[in-house]
Each structure stands twice: as C-alpha cells, then as structure tokens.
Write an enzyme that holds these catalytic residues in place. Structure first.
Site, short mmCIF file in Angstrom:
data_model
loop_
_atom_site.label_atom_id
_atom_site.label_comp_id
_atom_site.label_asym_id
_atom_site.label_seq_id
_atom_site.Cartn_x
_atom_site.Cartn_y
_atom_site.Cartn_z
N GLU A 79 20.13 5.46 8.67
CA GLU A 79 21.37 5.92 9.28
C GLU A 79 22.57 5.14 8.75
O GLU A 79 23.64 5.71 8.48
CB GLU A 79 21.30 5.76 10.81
N SER A 130 -20.77 5.41 -12.61
CA SER A 130 -19.75 6.31 -12.05
C SER A 130 -18.53 6.42 -12.96
O SER A 130 -17.51 6.99 -12.55
CB SER A 130 -19.32 5.80 -10.67
N GLU A 151 -11.74 1.54 -1.57
CA GLU A 151 -12.34 2.08 -2.78
C GLU A 151 -13.79 1.64 -2.89
O GLU A 151 -14.29 1.34 -3.98
CB GLU A 151 -11.54 1.63 -4.01
N GLY A 198 -18.08 1.90 -1.77
CA GLY A 198 -19.14 2.87 -1.99
C GLY A 198 -19.59 3.50 -0.69
O GLY A 198 -18.93 3.39 0.36
#
Length: 400
Positions: free
Chosen positions: A55, A174, A312, A314
């Site tokens: 504001e 992975s 992050e 498993g």
C-alpha cells in the site's frame, strides 16, 4: 463471463504480489493497485522483508507521478496492517491519503490484525469491501497463514515420476526422469524456499548439493537431512560444500538419544559446520528410526523464520510426512517414460488402504506443461483427514 473491472484490478494486484516471493518471507506476499474513475494511478507490491508494504509503495508511486491519491480506490490482496512492526501501520497512511474506498481480497490471519485493519478504516470513514478474489488471495498467503497461526512452515513434496508412478529403478537410478525444463523449475523453487529437506536415503543414493544453480538466489536456503542413525558421510558433497564462504547452512536431524552422548563422528561433522537437531521417535514402542518430524518443522519456523519447506526426498520421507499430517502440497512431474517394474521405487510408501475410498483425496490446483513433462500441483486436505499424528511430549534438542 469476463471479469468485472473490479476483478481485473484485483487480479493485477495478485500478479504484482507474486513478484515478492522469495524476498518478503516470513512476511506475506501483497500487491496493491490505486484506481480513480476507472484509471489506474499507481501500483505496488511488498518487495523485501523489512521494506515498505504494498500500500505504501503504491501511494509513493502515485505521489512521485505528481498525482494526489485523495478520493481514489485501493485494491489490495491482504487486509492493511494496523500495528507498528518493522514499518508504521498502513491503515494510518491510507486514512491520511484520504482514500474513498478500499477493496480487500482477504483478511489478515495474523492475530495482531485479523479484522482490526478493516475496522480501523471504516471508523475513519473509508468504505471497505472485503472478499473480492478471496480464494486466490488466500492461496497466495497459505505459507504465511500456516506459519503465523500454527507455528509451522508450509510443506511441498516434490518428485518426478514415470507415467506408472515410479521415481527410480530397483537399482535406485533416477537420473534423469524429468527433462531440463523441469529441473530448471526445481532450481527456481529452491532459490525461493526457506529450506530444502531430504532423507538419508536420497543423500546416499544421489549425493546432492541441494543448491539453486543457474540463477541468483534471493536467500540462503537451509539444507536439511533426516538421518536417524547418522550415516551421512563427511565426504558427501553437501558436507564438503560447507567449506565455501557463501555455503547454505546444513541441518541434520538424528535420533534424540544421539544428542545425549554425541559420537565422535557427530563432533567432527559439527566442526565442519553441520548443525544437528535431535528428534524423538514417533512411537516410543515402535520403530526407532521413524522420527517425529513436527519438532523439526517447528524448529525451522521458530528459529529460522521458515515459512516454506521444499521436500525432495524419496518414498520413505514422503510417506512419513504424509502419515504425520505435515505435508500441504504435492508438485508432481510426470515424464513420458514407462518402467513397468514391480520392484522399482514408488513415489510414496507406508500406506495400506484396503479400498479405494480410503485413499487420500487431493485437490488439483494447477497443471503446467514443461516440454514433454507435465507438472501437476495438488493441495492436500487438512491433517484430520490423514492419519492422526501423535503429539510428542519431548522437545527437540540442538547441537551446533
């Protein structure tokens, strides 16, 4: 139906507010637009923690342009503050400016405000409309709302999976399920999060740095590893990186009993710059490697002003956070790959529903295509819908 002019102005304020993400926390993101006779006079957003609120930025921009804001309407995404904090009360500035009306998207969950701001404006003769684009505004400040009302950070579980819901092969490979665009998105999120959390399984399998690479981070994101038995090697990248002067801090959560008589390895890691926190078991009569994670999150909020934690880890850590009712959001990357191996690693473990109607319901918040990957963002239900977590009677202990 197309949005009304009022909605258009508030949507613009919401867009502005998001520009502050990663710089204003633990404050909320807020945007503001000043309008008179349908014409936008000025706009602003909260740009950094400790700096002027949205504001005030809008009022200053209006005056800097040589325009008197008297009689204007203000569209603001969050109820203006009415108390002295790092900055003076915004309500006083709005009253002094002689505004005619203030459109507020949502009330401030902070008990120091919580309706007092709008009441103060109304008493001063300023008309207040509350609730325009409320849903979008409440979603915008969810991390702040959880932090200020529960003393806990907002927790996002992130993973990349194949089409059949697997995050790694049975050999724990992975890299990489997701594509370059998806990984770039992850680094952007790391740069704006207060903490990145993984489990020891991920630390050992991937040896990650957990840093935001390829861009300038706005903050030093704290890295956290849940490691009940203290298996994190001194040779890991995450430990060796502490030698660098601008390294992000590293906090390792271990069983509380290890804190009572720290082993030599713990003392060596502490000398290298690793911080430790001891956590009690979730169930004193159960598996001692399953730790109560709420004390860890409360520590991050109370001692480090963490409003948002990016996980992050498993499948094991994901399952623990979900079963303990501590996760708020899922960010799931689905890559156009198929493993089809029953022995591969799923995204979450630890649930045993017998029927489909016992599955955890999710609210789809957003979909985004990143090349051939699809990013789905889901909101989890509040903890009572999930397995009820037990309150720990022991507090966490720290070693630095």
């Amino acid at each position: 139906m197309p949005p009304s002019p009022h909605e258009q102005h508030m949507h613009r304020a919401l867009v502005l507010a998001r520009r502050g993400r990663g710089a204003v926390e633990p404050n909320p993101m807020v945007g503001a637009v000043l309008v008179r006779d349908g014409k936008v006079l000025a706009e602003g957003f909260h740009q950094r923690f400790g700096g002027p609120h949205a504001e005030i930025v809008a009022l200053r921009a209006c005056r800097d342009a040589g325009v008197n804001p008297k009689g204007a309407d203000l569209y603001v995404t969050l109820e203006p503050c009415c108390h002295q904090g790092k900055t003076p009360p915004c309500t006083d500035a709005l009253i002094q400016a002689g505004l005619a009306r203030v459109y507020v998207a949502t009330a401030d969950p902070n008990p120091r405000v919580a309706g007092k701001g709008t009441s103060r404006l109304r008493k001063a003769g300023i008309a207040v409309e509350l609730g325009l684009c409320r849903r979008e505004a409440q979603q915008l400040i969810e991390p702040f709302a959880k932090f200020i009302t529960q003393g806990l950070p907002y927790v996002t579980l992130k993973w990349a999976q194949t089409v059949d819901g697997l995050i790694a092969t049975r050999e724990n490979d992975s890299r990489w399920i997701s594509n370059d665009l998806s990984r770039k998105w992850v680094h952007q999120q790391r740069a704006m999060a207060d903490a990145i959390l993984i489990g020891i399984g991920t630390a050992l399998a991937d040896d990650p740095l957990l840093t935001a690479r390829g861009l300038r981070a706005r903050r030093k994101t704290r890295r956290v590893v849940v490691d009940p038995s203290l298996r994190l090697p001194e040779s890991s990248q995450i430990v060796r990186s502490l030698d660098k002067s601008k390294a992000s801090p590293l906090l390792v959560a271990v069983r509380q009993r290890l804190m009572e008589k720290p082993p030599l390895r713990m003392r060596d890691l502490a000398k290298a710059g690793v911080e430790f926190i001891g956590l009690p078991p979730l169930d004193p009569k159960g598996d001692p490697s399953v730790l109560a994670l709420e004390p860890l999150l409360r520590c991050l909020a109370a001692q480090h002003n963490a409003t948002h934690v990016l996980v992050e880890g498993g499948s094991t850590l994901n399952g623990h956070l979900l079963r303990q009712g501590l996760a708020d959001e899922l960010a799931v990357f689905i890559a156009p790959k198929l493993l089809g191996d029953a022995g591969a690693v799923p995204a979450v473990t630890g649930f045993w529903p017998a029927r489909i109607d016992q599955a955890t319901p999710l609210e789809l918040r957003d979909t985004q295509r990143l090349g051939d990957d699809l990013l789905l963002t889901y909101r989890l239900p509040p903890p009572p819908v999930l397995r009820k977590r037990k309150k720990s009677t022991k507090s966490a202990k720290r070693l630095t």
